[in-house]
Write an enzyme that holds these catalytic residues in place. Sequence first.
Site, mmCIF file in Angstrom:
data_model
loop_
_atom_site.group_PDB
_atom_site.id
_atom_site.type_symbol
_atom_site.label_atom_id
_atom_site.label_comp_id
_atom_site.label_asym_id
_atom_site.label_seq_id
_atom_site.Cartn_x
_atom_site.Cartn_y
_atom_site.Cartn_z
ATOM 1 N N HIS A 351 0.915 -1.305 0.047
ATOM 2 C CA HIS A 351 0.047 0.058 0.023
ATOM 3 C C HIS A 351 0.978 1.306 0.019
ATOM 4 O O HIS A 351 0.702 2.176 -0.945
ATOM 5 C CB HIS A 351 -0.907 -0.037 1.192
ATOM 6 C CG HIS A 351 -1.778 1.102 1.266
ATOM 7 N ND1 HIS A 351 -3.275 0.929 0.874
ATOM 8 C CD2 HIS A 351 -1.736 2.425 1.740
ATOM 9 C CE1 HIS A 351 -3.970 1.942 0.938
ATOM 10 N NE2 HIS A 351 -2.927 2.857 1.580
ATOM 11 N N GLU A 352 1.863 1.537 0.853
ATOM 12 C CA GLU A 352 2.616 2.437 0.937
ATOM 13 C C GLU A 352 3.696 2.644 -0.215
ATOM 14 O O GLU A 352 3.875 3.791 -0.607
ATOM 15 C CB GLU A 352 3.362 2.247 2.362
ATOM 16 C CG GLU A 352 2.628 2.510 3.729
ATOM 17 C CD GLU A 352 1.575 3.495 3.870
ATOM 18 O OE1 GLU A 352 1.747 4.668 3.321
ATOM 19 O OE2 GLU A 352 0.492 3.214 4.303
ATOM 20 N N HIS A 355 1.763 4.368 -2.966
ATOM 21 C CA HIS A 355 1.803 5.935 -2.518
ATOM 22 C C HIS A 355 3.182 6.490 -2.965
ATOM 23 O O HIS A 355 3.233 7.404 -3.561
ATOM 24 C CB HIS A 355 1.675 6.333 -1.163
ATOM 25 C CG HIS A 355 0.264 6.156 -0.819
ATOM 26 N ND1 HIS A 355 -0.888 7.131 -1.475
ATOM 27 C CD2 HIS A 355 -0.362 5.520 0.190
ATOM 28 C CE1 HIS A 355 -2.025 6.805 -0.581
ATOM 29 N NE2 HIS A 355 -1.941 6.090 0.251
ATOM 30 N N GLU A 381 -4.895 8.174 -3.581
ATOM 31 C CA GLU A 381 -5.404 7.001 -2.857
ATOM 32 C C GLU A 381 -5.544 5.736 -4.152
ATOM 33 O O GLU A 381 -5.271 4.719 -3.739
ATOM 34 C CB GLU A 381 -6.534 7.193 -2.166
ATOM 35 C CG GLU A 381 -6.747 6.101 -1.077
ATOM 36 C CD GLU A 381 -5.952 6.047 0.045
ATOM 37 O OE1 GLU A 381 -5.757 4.699 0.720
ATOM 38 O OE2 GLU A 381 -5.382 7.026 0.462
#
Length: 589
Positions: A351-352, A355, A381
Site C-alpha cells: 500500500h505505502e 503511494h 489513494e
Amino acid sequence: MELGAEISRSPKILPSTSRFGVQSNHDATAQENDDKPHVICICSRGSLSSTIHEGIATKALSDFPSSALGDVGYDAEFNIIPETGYRRLASILQDVSSLEAVSGLLVWDEWVMMPPGSAEFRAAQKAALVGVIHERETSDALCQAIHEARDQWAHLDEWQRAVVRDAERNWQLAHGVSVELERSIAEQETLGVQAWVDARKKDEWKSFAPHLHESVRLAREYAQATRPNLPTYDALIDIYERGMTSERLATIFDQIEKPLRKLLQEILTASSNNSVMDEIPTALEGSDHWNVDDQATLCRSIAGMLGYDFQTGRIDVSAHPFTGGPGPQDVRITTRYSTGLPFEGIMGTIHEAGHAMYEQGRNKVYTGLPVSEPVSTGVHESQSLFWERMIGQSKEFWDFLLPSVHETFPHTKMVSSEDFYRAINRVRRSLIRVDADEVTYPFHVILRFKVEKALFDGSIDVDELPTVWARLFEELIGIPVPTDREGCLQDVHWASGAFGYFPSYTLGAMMAAQLFHHLESQAMPDIRERTKNGDFTFIRDWLHKEIHSKGSLHPSLDELLESATGEPLNPDYFLEYLRQKYSVRYGFA
C-alpha cells in the site's frame, strides 16, 4: 501547493485504507493499544506532498526544459539572466515548495524519530513555519509574478498555463485566510488530536466534544474565507477533491449502496451456508513462526520488485505506517510487522509503496511547481489501492510471491497460493473502518459522508454525533455499536480538522478499479499474466506516464481519468470488479 490548489491549511497527515493492521491516506484510526493515528502521506498545508526545491541557477543548461521555465535568456557566459514573467513566478513557487518540504520533513520526524516529550516544542515549530509559508503565499511579489505570467499567456504551453492557473487559484485561496486563522488551525490540530487520543483511551466522548466544536467552528471559518461562494461542506470537500460537490458524491454513493448491500448479503449467506468458505490454514494464523526481521527482509524485497526506488526512498518501522518525507526526490515510507498479524507487513508495504511510487513518478521537469502536484487525495489513494488491491490481493500475485514466502517462512511450505488468496480476501463486517474489507469499506465512508454533510448543513449538532453515528451504522452495516471508542471516536480526521476527506478513500478505490479495467481490456490485456510472472515494470511505467507524471495538468480526478481511460469516473467498474471477484471467491457466481 498541492491537492489542486489547496495551499492554506496547517500541516496535515493523510489517512489510509489498508485493512491488514496497516493503514496509509494517513491510516488515521488508532488500534487497541495505539496512541496516534495511522497515516499515509505527510502533507504540508493541505497538500498531498511537499517537494524539494531545485535551485535552477546551479544546473546545466541542458537541464532547463523550456516547458518548465518558459522563454529564458543567457548572457555571453551562458548565465541565466534575471527572472521575469513566468520564470519569476516559477522561482517564487519553488521557494515556497522548499519551505513546504521542510514542513513535510518535520512531520515525518515527528512520527518516526521525535522523542515523546517534544510534542509541544514541535507544535510551536510547525505553527511558526505555517506563518512564514502563509506570508510567501500571499505576498505582493507572488501576485505580481502571476500577473506578469498572465501577460505571457499566449506564449505559454499547456503545462506552463497549468502552473499559472493553479498559482492564481492558490494565491486567491491563501489570500482569503488571515495568518491568525492559520495559526489557530495549526494549534487546534495539535490540541484536538491530543484530546482525541485521551478520549479514545477512556471511551469518553464528552471530554472530546468541546474540541470538536472548536474544530468545526474553525472549519466553517476557513471554508468561508477561502470559498465564500460554495456551501460550507462543498468548500471542505474541495480541499481534497477539486471540483467535487456533496451533490455529486451523494449521487455516486447512491449508485453503489444498493448493489453493495445485495452483494454483501449474498456473501454472508454463502458464508453462513458453508463455513469452510472463511476457514484458513493454521500456518497462516499469527504465531512466533512469523519472525519480524524476516518479514522486514521480505517486505523490502517486495517493494523493490514492484518498483520502489531505494536511491530516492527509504523504508522504516513506525507504530503507524505512512508515506511521507520532503518530496519526490526524498520519499520515506514506514510499515510495521507483527507475529500476531502476519499479513499486515506485506500488505501495508505494498500500500505505502503504491503511494511512494506515485511520488517518485511525478514530473521532475516541474519539481516545486503546482502542476507537478497530485490533483487530489482520491487520485493519490487510487495508486496505493491499485497496487494493494488490484495487484497485491490478486491470485496471480500470490502465485508469483509464493516461492519467496515459502523460502522465508518454511512453516508455510504446505500452503498454496489459493490459500493465501482466500485468507486475504475474506469479507467480514467490522466496527472499525481500517479493519474493513473492500466490500464493506464503502459503507464506512458513506456513513461518515452523511454525518459530515448533516453536521455542516446544520441538520445535527456535534453533541448528537454518537447517537446519529450508532443509528446510521446499524442501518448501513447491520451490527450495533457498543462503545463510542468503536464508533465516532475511532478516526483522527475530525480531531485534526480534516472534514471532507473520507470520500476520497472510496473515490480512490473506484479509480483504481477503472484503471485496472482499462489496462486489462485495452492497454495491457496480459496484465494478469505479467503479475503472475513478477513483471511489474510495464504496469508501473504506464501509471507513471498516464497518472503520476500528469500531476494536476488536468484539474480534476474526472479529467485525469478521461485522459487515461477515455471516460470520467464510472462507479460501474468498481461494482463489476467486486461482484466478479467475490461471487467466485464465495461460490455463487
